[in-house]
Enzyme design. Structure first.
Site, PDB file in Angstrom:
ATOM      1  N   HIS A 185      -2.381  15.466 -26.182  1.00 38.26           N
ATOM      2  CA  HIS A 185      -2.229  14.080 -25.757  1.00 38.26           C
ATOM      3  C   HIS A 185      -3.420  13.192 -26.105  1.00 38.26           C
ATOM      4  O   HIS A 185      -3.265  11.983 -26.233  1.00 38.26           O
ATOM      5  CB  HIS A 185      -1.962  14.008 -24.252  1.00 38.26           C
ATOM      6  N   HIS A 219      -2.495   9.969 -27.776  1.00 36.50           N
ATOM      7  CA  HIS A 219      -2.787   8.644 -27.207  1.00 36.50           C
ATOM      8  C   HIS A 219      -3.546   7.776 -28.213  1.00 36.50           C
ATOM      9  O   HIS A 219      -3.332   6.572 -28.287  1.00 36.50           O
ATOM     10  CB  HIS A 219      -3.608   8.789 -25.929  1.00 36.50           C
ATOM     11  N   LYS A 239       6.254  22.753 -15.364  1.00 35.98           N
ATOM     12  CA  LYS A 239       5.427  21.640 -14.896  1.00 35.98           C
ATOM     13  C   LYS A 239       5.222  21.714 -13.388  1.00 35.98           C
ATOM     14  O   LYS A 239       4.129  21.470 -12.881  1.00 35.98           O
ATOM     15  CB  LYS A 239       6.044  20.294 -15.283  1.00 35.98           C
ATOM     16  N   GLU A 276       7.749  17.492 -25.944  1.00 34.99           N
ATOM     17  CA  GLU A 276       7.152  17.895 -24.658  1.00 34.99           C
ATOM     18  C   GLU A 276       7.717  19.232 -24.186  1.00 34.99           C
ATOM     19  O   GLU A 276       7.023  20.008 -23.532  1.00 34.99           O
ATOM     20  CB  GLU A 276       7.375  16.815 -23.591  1.00 34.99           C
ATOM     21  N   LYS A 336       2.390  11.278 -11.301  1.00 40.39           N
ATOM     22  CA  LYS A 336       1.542  10.342 -12.030  1.00 40.39           C
ATOM     23  C   LYS A 336       2.318   9.060 -12.298  1.00 40.39           C
ATOM     24  O   LYS A 336       3.439   9.103 -12.819  1.00 40.39           O
ATOM     25  CB  LYS A 336       1.127  10.940 -13.370  1.00 40.39           C
ATOM     26  N   ARG A 350       0.811  -1.231   0.000  1.00 38.20           N
ATOM     27  CA  ARG A 350       0.000   0.000   0.000  1.00 38.20           C
ATOM     28  C   ARG A 350       0.839   1.274   0.000  1.00 38.20           C
ATOM     29  O   ARG A 350       0.374   2.323   0.447  1.00 38.20           O
ATOM     30  CB  ARG A 350      -0.985   0.010   1.168  1.00 38.20           C
ATOM     31  N   GLU A 359      -5.035  16.690 -10.430  1.00 33.52           N
ATOM     32  CA  GLU A 359      -5.629  16.882 -11.740  1.00 33.52           C
ATOM     33  C   GLU A 359      -7.113  17.217 -11.680  1.00 33.52           C
ATOM     34  O   GLU A 359      -7.929  16.675 -12.413  1.00 33.52           O
ATOM     35  CB  GLU A 359      -5.418  15.633 -12.602  1.00 33.52           C
ATOM     36  N   HIS A 396       6.058   8.276 -27.730  1.00 35.94           N
ATOM     37  CA  HIS A 396       5.047   9.144 -27.119  1.00 35.94           C
ATOM     38  C   HIS A 396       5.172  10.590 -27.616  1.00 35.94           C
ATOM     39  O   HIS A 396       4.191  11.211 -28.026  1.00 35.94           O
ATOM     40  CB  HIS A 396       5.186   9.073 -25.595  1.00 35.94           C
ATOM     41  N   ARG A 435      -4.188  21.315 -14.112  1.00 38.13           N
ATOM     42  CA  ARG A 435      -3.194  20.340 -14.548  1.00 38.13           C
ATOM     43  C   ARG A 435      -3.528  19.703 -15.885  1.00 38.13           C
ATOM     44  O   ARG A 435      -2.646  19.234 -16.605  1.00 38.13           O
ATOM     45  CB  ARG A 435      -3.056  19.262 -13.469  1.00 38.13           C
ATOM     46  N   ASN A 474      -1.900  17.993 -20.672  1.00 34.88           N
ATOM     47  CA  ASN A 474      -2.280  16.965 -21.638  1.00 34.88           C
ATOM     48  C   ASN A 474      -2.571  17.542 -23.019  1.00 34.88           C
ATOM     49  O   ASN A 474      -3.120  16.850 -23.877  1.00 34.88           O
ATOM     50  CB  ASN A 474      -3.510  16.196 -21.130  1.00 34.88           C
TER      51      ASN A 474
END
Lengths: 362, 362
Positions: free
Chosen positions: A245, A249, A224, A182, A140, A118, A234, A262, A238, A242
């Site tokens: 993206h 994606h 960032k 990026e 993330k 955990r 997010e 990517h 935030r 993306n």
């Protein structure tokens, strides 16, 4: 060496940026709580830097785990291999994982750290430009699912990020370019002066000028960091990270993970998002051309692959995390240096971009 | 109906306890944020209560996912089945999962909710005594690994817990008893008057007297809520909730998951921990007998299985999450109603309990 701090209260952490940091034991030890440390890397980065990092940390070879390289291994099965190793070697809850590699290693190892017992500590040691400016900052973590990229994951902050600029010397050309995509993104979404700086220094970055790279990594991380500090989970701002993206994606998923890097997919996606922004009257058409031009000078693709038709895009975009109750939402540009929050877009405009952009674009 | 609140700041949530709550739509709707809801249950509880819950929530059959029952399915593979269903059905980040079932369903569904798109909402609807008094409260979620129980997981708080006491009517005798083991644990670790109450009402609980059950669930949840509120991430106090569990987990793992119910293994583990406490001079020997007597009256086992020798226990106890840097740490009793924090125990005393307890015990 530069130090930035990501300000997240009790979970705040430093980002160190500089040359030769892999040998700086003093940067690591303050962020390691227990005696058990495991360095996780892949079979491309491992042969280059693992031995040096183990020596810096005073660890035996058995404290390392080497995974196969590649986005196609960014799966729950690979995370489970880390769990296997941790349990076989009796790692306890106060162990620390060190992620040595690019964004894929960082995402996998971060997610393993988030879930092992955990949640245990981890340190990011990004060795690609993309990971240094993007995936190692912000907490993330996660893996892909056959039906969608990064669909399984957690928010889990590292204890520290140690970005050694010298590791970029061994980065393949194509990966360097993908990282620059990026970097350009930060200029587009919130830093117009940086975009202009990039127009002036794109060749310096491509020939790996150390000063240019250090400046670009630091300024990207700072951008960032400011966004992440304002919105850790997010909830709002935030999302602008993306930009491009959702299209990107879809390309990665539609073409099969690993076919496009990517950053390459995001470069195309940023062109598509810019085109859509212009169609909706938000962004001057000449700025779309300026964006395409800089990405092309960076050696990046700017038009979608012929195999991706509009239907293929829509199918993959339907599972994006920003969507709400079945509606596709996108980040757009109001000008270079200013992105919108995610917003529902008119279906016909989106389809126009998807059907016409590839033909009419750069 | 009783309402308790788990006080965790922005993540606070209510626990509703009462009869017939499965039909109370008004209890669910304030805790559901979006339009997409998926009820996840198993093939034992589903046939009993799924139809009613779907009707209460106004959901079609397609909004349900029925998993196979049993602790042996509490794996990463089963969690992945939930991800498959969510992605195939295009569930977005503001969807809500509802866990209808016992502790296994709650742990699996909670972990799926923690990781799907880096975290979505979920509601616990526990249908076993064990889940109502233990696993549905506190935000611990996760699955087992072949090398250790609950080794993979996350802290993820539900939006609400809805404990319908009426669902205990269909609970098999053995599972009711296993739940009572955790109820008795609360008396042992921090609530001596409750332990005395249990000595007076154990037969009422075993014959499922509704008033006795409601009181026991509420008082157990209140005890757990107080502990969890004081220590959400298990930095200190919360560890006492694991009294008896280190031994118990070893029994579950050593005998193969599913052979012993969790509560049965914990009942034995609590006897072993009490015996060890007495050996170390912390707990009067007569209290060990009082504990064994109440557990036996509850229909629970109090001695370890013959197949588990000391070496088997030590092997499995070595991977417990409370351990630090390779040393086994245990929670002990100073008296009935007062547990210690985890502490390293002398190896010879632990071995004495492991080797002699089964023979000399009740």
């Amino acid at each position: 060496m530069k130090t930035l701090t990501i300000d997240l209260g009790a979970r705040s952490y430093p980002i160190y940026i500089g040359t030769g940091l892999l040998s700086r034991r003093d940067l690591f030890t303050p962020h390691i709580g227990g005696e058990q440390v495991m360095v996780v890397t892949n079979d491309v980065v491992g042969p280059l830097y693992l031995e040096r990092l183990l020596a810096t940390l005073g660890l035996p070879d058995e404290a390392a785990l080497v995974l196969p390289d590649g986005e196609r291994h960014k799966t729950l099965e690979t995370v489970n291999r880390i769990f296997d190793a941790l349990l076989e070697r009796r790692y306890s809850r106060n162990a620390t994982l060190v992620a040595l590699g690019g964004g894929v290693i960082g995402d996998i190892v971060g997610f393993a750290a988030a879930c092992y017992q955990r949640g245990i500590d981890f340190i990011q040691v990004p060795t690609t430009l993309l990971a240094q400016v993007d995936s190692s900052v912000g907490g993330k973590t996660g893996v892909n699912h056959p039906l969608g990229k990064n669909m399984i994951g957690a928010f889990h902050q590292p204890r520290a990020v140690i970005a050694d600029i010298a590791t970029l010397d061994t980065l393949p050309e194509r990966e360097l370019q993908a990282g620059i995509a990026e970097v350009i993104k930060y200029g587009l979404i919130r830093d117009a002066p940086f975009f202009t700086w990039l127009e002036d220094h794109i060749e310096a970055l491509r020939r790996r000028d150390p000063d240019a790279l250090t400046y670009a990594v630091e300024r990207s991380c700072r951008n960032k960091a400011e966004v992440v500090a304002a919105d850790e989970r997010e909830g709002g701002l935030r999302a602008i990270l993306n930009f491009g993206h959702t299209f990107g994606h879809a390309i990665e998923a539609g073409m099969g993970y690993g076919r496009y890097l990517h950053g390459e997919a995001v470069a195309i996606g940023m062109c598509q998002a810019a085109d859509l922004s212009a169609r909706l009257g938000l962004l001057p058409r000449r700025d779309v051309q300026r964006i395409e031009s800089l990405l092309a000078r960076a050696g990046l693709p700017t038009t979608p692959p012929a195999a991706m038709d509009g239907a293929a895009f829509l199918r993959h975009m339907a599972v994006d995390k920003k969507n709400r109750d079945g509606q596709i939402r996108l980040i757009l540009l109001e000008e270079i240096g200013r992105a919108t929050l995610p917003r529902p877009v008119p279906r016909e405009s989106l389809e126009a971009t998807l059907h016409e952009y590839g033909r009419s674009g750069a």
